[in-house]
Structures are given as structure tokens and as C-alpha cells.
Design an enzyme around this catalytic site. Structure first.
Site, PDB file in Angstrom:
ATOM      1  N   LYS A 153       0.844  -1.208   0.000  1.00  0.00           N
ATOM      2  CA  LYS A 153       0.000   0.000   0.000  1.00  0.00           C
ATOM      3  C   LYS A 153       0.871   1.246   0.000  1.00  0.00           C
ATOM      4  O   LYS A 153       1.872   1.305   0.708  1.00  0.00           O
ATOM      5  CB  LYS A 153      -0.893  -0.017   1.257  1.00  0.00           C
TER       6      LYS A 153
ATOM      7  N   ARG B 109       0.682   5.675   0.225  1.00  0.00           N
ATOM      8  CA  ARG B 109      -0.179   6.820   0.547  1.00  0.00           C
ATOM      9  C   ARG B 109       0.277   8.003  -0.283  1.00  0.00           C
ATOM     10  O   ARG B 109       1.257   8.667   0.069  1.00  0.00           O
ATOM     11  CB  ARG B 109      -0.092   7.152   2.033  1.00  0.00           C
TER      12      ARG B 109
ATOM     13  N   GLY C 157     -11.617   4.272   6.042  1.00  0.00           N
ATOM     14  CA  GLY C 157     -12.076   3.051   5.373  1.00  0.00           C
ATOM     15  C   GLY C 157     -11.351   2.803   4.053  1.00  0.00           C
ATOM     16  O   GLY C 157     -11.472   1.724   3.470  1.00  0.00           O
ATOM     17  N   GLY C 158     -10.581   3.791   3.597  1.00  0.00           N
ATOM     18  CA  GLY C 158      -9.914   3.693   2.290  1.00  0.00           C
ATOM     19  C   GLY C 158      -9.015   2.465   2.181  1.00  0.00           C
ATOM     20  O   GLY C 158      -9.092   1.720   1.194  1.00  0.00           O
TER      21      GLY C 158
HETATM   22  C1  R5P Z   1      -2.091   2.464   9.074  1.00  0.00           C
HETATM   23  O1  R5P Z   1      -0.892   2.192   9.179  1.00  0.00           O
HETATM   24  C2  R5P Z   1      -3.138   1.801   9.915  1.00  0.00           C
HETATM   25  O2  R5P Z   1      -2.735   0.528  10.329  1.00  0.00           O
HETATM   26  C3  R5P Z   1      -4.458   1.710   9.172  1.00  0.00           C
HETATM   27  O3  R5P Z   1      -4.289   0.899   8.027  1.00  0.00           O
HETATM   28  C4  R5P Z   1      -4.963   3.074   8.747  1.00  0.00           C
HETATM   29  O4  R5P Z   1      -4.953   3.949   9.841  1.00  0.00           O
HETATM   30  C5  R5P Z   1      -6.359   2.977   8.166  1.00  0.00           C
HETATM   31  O5  R5P Z   1      -6.747   4.240   7.741  1.00  0.00           O
HETATM   32  P1  R5P Z   1      -7.888   4.455   6.655  1.00  0.00           P
HETATM   33  O6  R5P Z   1      -9.067   3.639   7.072  1.00  0.00           O
HETATM   34  O7  R5P Z   1      -8.154   5.938   6.695  1.00  0.00           O
HETATM   35  O8  R5P Z   1      -7.324   4.041   5.319  1.00  0.00           O
END
Ligand code: R5P
Length: 310
Positions: A190, A192, A222-223
Site C-alpha cells: 500500500k 499513501r 475506510g480507504g
Molecule cells: C495504518 O498504518 C493503519 O494501520 C491503518 O491501516 C490506517 O490507519 C487505516 O486508515 P484508513 O481507514 O483511513 O485508510
């Protein structure tokens, strides 16, 4: 030993106190007209070991300040030992400088908790284990793996299970669950592109015709999870269950989950979402209250906490 609850998650505190067969300490926690928080303890706690339960979830700043004020009030009232029980430890995601000239909020929060007067911290699925080292006091980081493993064994009957980490940071957590339920492991690469947005680059591992179990510590916008589920289905996965400890669920996350390819999202009650997810069949809550109560009991009796996870 006494249990004091902040106002962030009263139902979890009640449930923990029920498991411990202990009444919550009588407090008066309220806000002045300008938003400042007032904490008053209405019973003698001199010489007691007190466990303060408070998740620093939304509104994170208010809940954090309330936790600090509770610890301060206990210290000034001569509690013998103060344990900050923080089921959801907010501000943990900024645990290092990913770009120059940013703060490390997890370290600042640990300094605040220490300076307020806590002697010990108990938390659950800390975003990064090394945050324990930000404190110069014992930190018990409890894991939800046994709770999730029990649910999977009972409810997801499949010989083709694969646990999927939605990013590199979650590999250890995901491997822990995969080992417990005897499943394969896959990893999503993943990225960002900007804060709050996530993109799946590739999947490491074969998910074709597999029943996928995504494991994460936090679901916020949730992304991450929705994109991961899309990518897995595109790669031929049969279905996708998601297990997340801390359901921050901000913005339109709940709607996103409802419309997503996820079969079921299983969360815990580390954050109080009762009203928001009522009647949403796709989201199920497992309680961490028995685990927290048992850990508190063992800390109080000076017996092993780690053996809860063997
Ligand atoms: C990131 O390192 C965390 O473990 C989660 O994957 C993250 O905080 C999830 O964020 P979102 O739901 O905004 O994608």
C-alpha cells in the site's frame, strides 16, 4: 483496587467493572461553558491502586485531556498506583518523522501521560509495538488475536483461508493471526499518495479462490480496507472478511463499508460506536471487556499477563 471511568466509552468501562465485580469510582466529570474539562472524585481513594479507563478516540483532544485530568486528580488524592487503561491509544500513528519538520505525537502523548502521574499503561493492539519504549514505565500491550481467532474458527468454515496484511506495517499482527488459525499469509503493498488517501500497488501472495481475512489495527476513513478488498476480489479471491481492532470510522467510512465488496467487518468495542452502527448487519462488534478485565485482575495480583496470549 478501584476502577475509574472517563467519559469516552462508558459502556466498555461498565462491562469491565461487571466482569471484575467492582463498582466504578464515583466521579463528577463535566465541561465548563468554554469547553474546559472538570474532574472531581467523589470518594476516598487514598492508598488505592486505581485503573483509569479512557480511550482517546474522537474527540481525541478532549478525551486525552480528560484522561490527563483524571490521572492528575488521582495523584493529588494520594492514590498509591495509577494505571492508565487506554483501550484505543489515539495519536499513535505519528510514531516517527516520515517527512522532515513534523511532530512525533505518540512520544508527546506518552510524555503527557507520564508527567500527569501514571505508573503503568495498559492498551490494546498498539499501532506500533515500539511505542512501548516511549514510556519509562511498564506498558502492557494486549492483543485481540485470540478473540478474532476464536470467532473465525467458530464462524468462518473454510479450508482455503488466507490472512492478508493491508500494508507492510501490519505483517507481524497478520502473521500472528495466520499462525493461530493455520492459514496462509499475503501482503498488500500500500502507498499513501497523500495523507488520508491510499493506493494498492500489488499483492504479494496467491489469493485466487481463497477466503481472505484482512487484519488491521485501525479503520479510519475506510480507504485502506475498501481498496484492499477491491484488489483481492480483482485477483480472484472468493470473499473478504475484515477484522479491525479500533473502529475510528470517520467521515463516510460506514457508508463506504456498506457499499464495498467486504462480506463482513468485525470490530471491537475499544471505541464506542454503538449508536452509529446499530442495524448495520455488515458490521459486527466483539467485546474486549473480558480480556481487559482479566488483564487488570492479573496486574493487580502481580501474575502473568503475557500468558493470556500463549
Ligand atoms: C495504518 O498504518 C493503519 O494501520 C491503518 O491501516 C490506517 O490507519 C487505516 O486508515 P484508513 O481507514 O483511513 O485508510
Amino acid at each position: 483496587m478501584k476502577i475509574l471511568s472517563g467519559t469516552s466509552n462508558p459502556s466498555l468501562s461498565k462491562s469491565i467493572s461487571k466482569h471484575l465485580k467492582l463498582k466504578l469510582v464515583n466521579t463528577n466529570i463535566k465541561k465548563f461553558a468554554d469547553g474546559e474539562i472538570y474532574v472531581e472524585i467523589n470518594e476516598n481513594i487514598r492508598g488505592n491502586s486505581v485503573f483509569v479507563i479512557q480511550s482517546t478516540a474522537t474527540p481525541a483532544n478532549d478525551n486525552l485531556m480528560e484522561l490527563l485530568l483524571c490521572i492528575d486528580a488521582l495523584r493529588r488524592s494520594s492514590a498509591k498506583n495509577i494505571t492508565a487503561v487506554i483501550p484505543y491509544f489515539g495519536y499513535a500513528r505519528q510514531d516517527r518523522k516520515v517527512v522532515p519538520r513534523t511532530s512525533i505525537s505518540a512520544k508527546l502523548v506518552s510524555n503527557l501521560i507520564t508527567n500527569a502521574g501514571a505508573h503503568r499503561v495498559v492498551t490494546v493492539d498498539l499501532h506500533a509495538g515500539q511505542i512501548q519504549g516511549f514510556f519509562d514505565m511498564p506498558v502492557d500491550n494486549l492483543f485481540t488475536t485470540p478473540i478474532f481467532a476464536r470467532y473465525i474458527k467458530k464462524n468462518i468454515k473454510s479450508k482455503n483461508l488466507i490472512c492478508v496484511s493491508p500494508d507492510a506495517g501490519g505483517i507481524e499482527r497478520t502473521r500472528g493471526l495466520a499462525t493461530k488459525i493455520n492459514a496462509d499469509l499475503a501482503i498488500i503493498d500500500k502507498r499513501r499518495p497523500e495523507p488520508g488517501k491510499s493506493k494498492v500497488m500489488s499483492i504479494v501472495g496467491n489469493v485466487q479462490n481463497k477466503d481472505c481475512i484482512i487484519v488491521d489495527d485501525i479503520i479510519d476513513s475506510g480507504g485502506t480496507i475498501v481498496n484492499a478488498a477491491d484488489a483481492l476480489i480483482k485477483q480472484g479471491a472468493k470473499d473478504v472478511h475484515v477484522f479491525v481492532t479500533h473502529a475510528v470510522l470517520s467521515g463516510n467510512a460506514i457508508d463506504k463499508i456498506k457499499k464495498s465488496k467486504i462480506k463482513k467487518l468485525i470490530i471491537t468495542d475499544s471505541i464506542n460506536n454503538t449508536a452509529r452502527i446499530k442495524n448495520i448487519n455488515k458490521i459486527q462488534v466483539l467485546s474486549i471487556a473480558p480480556l481487559m478485565a482479566e488483564a487488570i485482575k492479573r496486574i493487580s495480583n502481580s501474575t502473568s499477563v503475557s500468558s493470556l496470549f500463549n
